[in-house]
Design an enzyme around this catalytic site. Structure first.
Site, short mmCIF file in Angstrom:
data_model
loop_
_atom_site.label_atom_id
_atom_site.label_comp_id
_atom_site.label_asym_id
_atom_site.label_seq_id
_atom_site.Cartn_x
_atom_site.Cartn_y
_atom_site.Cartn_z
N GLU A 57 0.89 -1.17 0.00
CA GLU A 57 0.00 0.00 0.00
C GLU A 57 0.92 1.21 0.00
O GLU A 57 1.72 1.36 0.92
CB GLU A 57 -0.85 0.04 1.27
CG GLU A 57 -1.33 -1.33 1.74
CD GLU A 57 -2.78 -1.55 1.45
OE1 GLU A 57 -3.37 -0.70 0.77
OE2 GLU A 57 -3.29 -2.59 1.88
N CYS A 106 -2.24 9.14 4.00
CA CYS A 106 -2.07 8.77 2.59
C CYS A 106 -3.30 9.19 1.80
O CYS A 106 -3.22 9.45 0.61
CB CYS A 106 -1.83 7.29 2.47
SG CYS A 106 -3.00 6.35 3.40
N1 LIG Z 1 -1.77 3.37 0.81
C1 LIG Z 1 -1.86 3.34 2.14
O1 LIG Z 1 -2.72 2.70 2.71
C2 LIG Z 1 -0.87 4.13 2.97
C3 LIG Z 1 -1.11 4.28 4.34
C4 LIG Z 1 -0.19 5.01 5.11
C5 LIG Z 1 0.93 5.55 4.53
N2 LIG Z 1 1.13 5.41 3.19
C6 LIG Z 1 2.30 6.03 2.56
O2 LIG Z 1 3.44 5.89 3.42
C7 LIG Z 1 4.32 6.98 3.24
C8 LIG Z 1 4.68 7.58 4.58
O3 LIG Z 1 5.22 6.60 5.42
P1 LIG Z 1 6.79 6.43 5.67
O4 LIG Z 1 7.46 7.75 5.59
O5 LIG Z 1 6.93 5.64 6.93
O6 LIG Z 1 7.21 5.54 4.42
P2 LIG Z 1 8.61 4.85 4.12
O7 LIG Z 1 8.45 4.14 2.82
O8 LIG Z 1 9.73 5.79 4.26
O9 LIG Z 1 8.80 3.77 5.31
C9 LIG Z 1 7.87 2.74 5.53
C10 LIG Z 1 8.57 1.56 6.18
O10 LIG Z 1 9.48 0.98 5.24
C11 LIG Z 1 10.75 0.82 5.86
N3 LIG Z 1 11.77 0.85 4.81
C12 LIG Z 1 12.46 1.93 4.35
N4 LIG Z 1 13.31 1.54 3.37
C13 LIG Z 1 13.13 0.22 3.19
C14 LIG Z 1 13.67 -0.75 2.30
N5 LIG Z 1 14.58 -0.42 1.39
N6 LIG Z 1 13.23 -2.02 2.38
C15 LIG Z 1 12.29 -2.37 3.27
N7 LIG Z 1 11.74 -1.51 4.14
C16 LIG Z 1 12.15 -0.23 4.11
C17 LIG Z 1 10.81 1.94 6.87
O11 LIG Z 1 11.82 1.70 7.83
C18 LIG Z 1 9.40 1.93 7.41
O12 LIG Z 1 9.25 0.92 8.38
C19 LIG Z 1 3.58 7.96 2.32
O13 LIG Z 1 4.05 7.79 1.01
C20 LIG Z 1 2.12 7.51 2.44
O14 LIG Z 1 1.32 7.85 1.34
C21 LIG Z 1 0.26 4.71 2.41
#
Ligand SMILES: NC(=O)c1ccc[n+]([C@@H]2O[C@H](COP(=O)([O-])OP(=O)(O)OC[C@H]3O[C@@H](n4cnc5c(N)ncnc54)[C@H](O)[C@@H]3O)[C@@H](O)[C@H]2O)c1
Length: 528
Positions: free
Chosen positions: A291, A325
């Site tokens: 997501e 999001c």
């Molecule tokens: N579509 C949805 O339902 C939904 C819901 C909430 C947030 N979001 C999205 O999430 C984002 C905000 O959240 P964020 O800043 O925590 O996102 P992010 O992608 O920076 O981090 C999310 C998670 O991924 C981990 N991560 C980072 N790099 C990684 C890698 N290379 N491999 C595996 N894991 C890794 C992070 O440590 C964290 O736990 C926004 O883009 C928002 O739109 C989407």
């Protein structure tokens, strides 16, 4: 804690949101904050089976008062992730052999555990992620909803599906768990999102390793505590705090069968690519439930009721500082009402209350961290340079903390990155469109397709926009945030996600694989 049995379980209903206009509710939450503050900083362990290891390499702070340390945690290494996956794999045979109703009872008890601690859990989300009280309470309620909803869903799924039968043959379709699920969660719904993904994995008989967002390890710990206190076997759920590297190690581990990820687009794409590689020794194709981000547009037609549209757009764009999001990012306004709408939105922004998340009157809290503030400021500068700032609320911004003035921008060039990229902060743009089809064309040009909104009074226009809209969740004449479990299954299309719908009837199918058994029932005589 009483142990509900499945026969006791009433039909699913959403956990009622707290009514903060009642003094008693506010006092209850404030008492929860007192209890949380007295315990800070929390020590979040790396927690695998019965082994807990503490550390302080990872520090989470209050975004509204960065001097306040909320939690300290160790950073999981690749070896720690390996140990966590092995422990989950070892616990898998026993957990998956339990009937779905027994697993459901654990989830329902975890929901009860959270309900009993609702004020403290909300207070922790206020402190660790600067969620204003109503949003933080909603986060706890949604976590409870996921537990209750998936508990019931897994029991129903265990019955399998009816197949066509002919004489002499019996056909059965059942769903089996896939193995170890790696859950990687974001910070913006620090309880609900990790709990939703973890609960779906566990309810369907998988075991889980959770890597919570680095900004919210303490909330991640509460997810694990709720389930373990509810009787989940220790090996069935591990907690591996850390940064992206820990998530990357989990994604690439050969013992992980399913990855449930919520977060940004670039990370989601990296996960999808990595998961496509079958690692040496891998015996299973990894499945990714991703997501991701959005760029959510609200179309306002010439006949829209602006008295409805203005507060709904303001809430959708600025609540939780635009860090949902589903938040509104672009308003596409019919030229007949564009100027009036922009003026009213600008007026509404100028009176938003920006302040600490723990003050009950706050509309717009701090954004999550310094990088986020710098990012939003860059987009604000680009909007000022290439377009026009129609309104910004700069008064009353606290000196300390990652605050950004809520802003409305207009007159941007069509190719502006401000109109095309996910900003994830309190910056809304307003554009003039000729008609609804022009607006639909602009929506269709975007690679994102998460949420969208439409304000209009003509049912034919509603039908037309529904047909043309690519988004996963379209809201008509209302806010575009606040999806409720079971009522608005939530998730995006295109580059916003793999098309899953959290909190919906199909979500659990991502965590299982179908098995068909066909038996020849014609008598062959008895084997002695
Ligand atoms: N579509 C949805 O339902 C939904 C819901 C909430 C947030 N979001 C999205 O999430 C984002 C905000 O959240 P964020 O800043 O925590 O996102 P992010 O992608 O920076 O981090 C999310 C998670 O991924 C981990 N991560 C980072 N790099 C990684 C890698 N290379 N491999 C595996 N894991 C890794 C992070 O440590 C964290 O736990 C926004 O883009 C928002 O739109 C989407």
């Amino acid at each position: 804690m009483s142990t509900p049995t499945l026969t006791d379980l009433p039909p699913f209903r959403n956990e009622p949101i707290a009514e903060l206009r009642r003094g008693g509710e506010r006092e209850r939450l404030a008492a929860g904050m007192g209890a949380v503050d007295a315990a800070l900083p929390l020590r979040v362990p790396l927690w695998v089976g019965d082994e807990r290891r503490e550390g302080d390499e990872l520090v989470s702070t209050d975004p509204g008062a960065p001097g306040r340390v909320v939690a300290v945690a160790p950073v999981a290494t690749a070896a720690d992730v390996d140990a966590a996956v092995r422990a989950a794999a070892a616990a898998y045979p026993r957990w998956c052999a339990r009937p779905a109703r027994e697993r459901a009872e654990v989830l329902v008890r975890a929901a009860a555990w959270m309900r009993e601690r609702r004020a403290e859990l909300a207070a922790l989300a206020v402190r660790e992620c600067a969620k204003p009280w109503d949003q933080a309470d909603g986060d706890v309620c949604e976590a409870i909803d996921f537990l209750e909803f998936y508990a019931r869903g897994a029991v129903a799924l265990e019955r399998g599906k009816e197949l066509f039968q002919v004489p002499g043959e019996r056909n059965e379709l059942h769903y089996a768990p896939r193995g170890v699920v790696g859950v990687i969660s974001p910070w913006n719904f620090p309880l609900a999102i990790p709990m939703g993904m973890v609960a779906a994995g566990l309810a369907t008989g998988n075991t889980v390793v959770l890597k919570p967002a680095e900004q919210a390890p303490a909330c991640g710990l509460k997810v694990v505590e709720a389930l373990r206190e509810a009787g989940l076997p220790a090996g069935a759920l591990a907690l591996v705090p850390g940064f992206g590297e820990a998530g990357a190690a989990l994604v690439r581990h050969p013992g992980v069968a399913t990855i449930a990820f919520t977060g940004s687009g670039p990370v989601g794409l990296d996960i999808l690519r990595a998961a496509a590689e079958v690692p040496a020794g891998g015996r299973q194709l990894k499945r990714v439930v991703a997501e991701m981000g959005g760029k959510n547009c609200v179309i306002v037609d010439s006949d829209a009721d602006l008295d409805d549209a203005v507060p709904a757009i303001i809430a959708s764009a600025y609540r939780y500082a635009g860090q949902k999001c589903s938040a509104a990012a672009r308003v596409l306004a019919h030229e007949a009402i564009h100027d009036a709408l922009l003026e009213r939105l600008a007026g509404a922004v100028e009176v938003l209350q920006v302040g600490p998340a723990d003050e009950f009157g706050t509309d717009v809290p701090a954004v999550i961290e310094q990088d986020a503030r710098d990012r939003v400021e860059r987009y604000r500068a680009a909007a000022r340079e290439t377009g026009r700032i129609a309104a910004e609320r700069t008064e009353g911004l606290p000196a300390e903390g990652w605050f950004v003035p809520p802003t409305v921008a207009a007159d941007l060039p069509p190719d502006s990155p401000v109109l095309r990229e996910e900003i994830f902060g309190p910056l809304l743009t307003v554009e003039r469109v000729r008609d609804v089809d022009h607006a639909c064309d602009l929506v269709d040009e975007l690679p994102f397709a998460l949420t969208g909104g439409l304000f209009c009074r003509n049912p034919h226009t509603v039908d037309h926009v529904v047909r043309r809209s690519p988004v996963g969740n379209l809201y008509v004449n209302r806010e575009i945030t606040g999806a409720m479990v079971g009522r608005q299954p939530f998730g995006g299309n295109r580059l916003s996600g793999t098309g899953t719908k959290a909190g919906g009837p199909d979500y659990l199918l991502h965590f299982v694989e179908p098995k068909v058994v066909t038996e020849n029932t014609v008598r062959h005589g008895l084997v002695i």
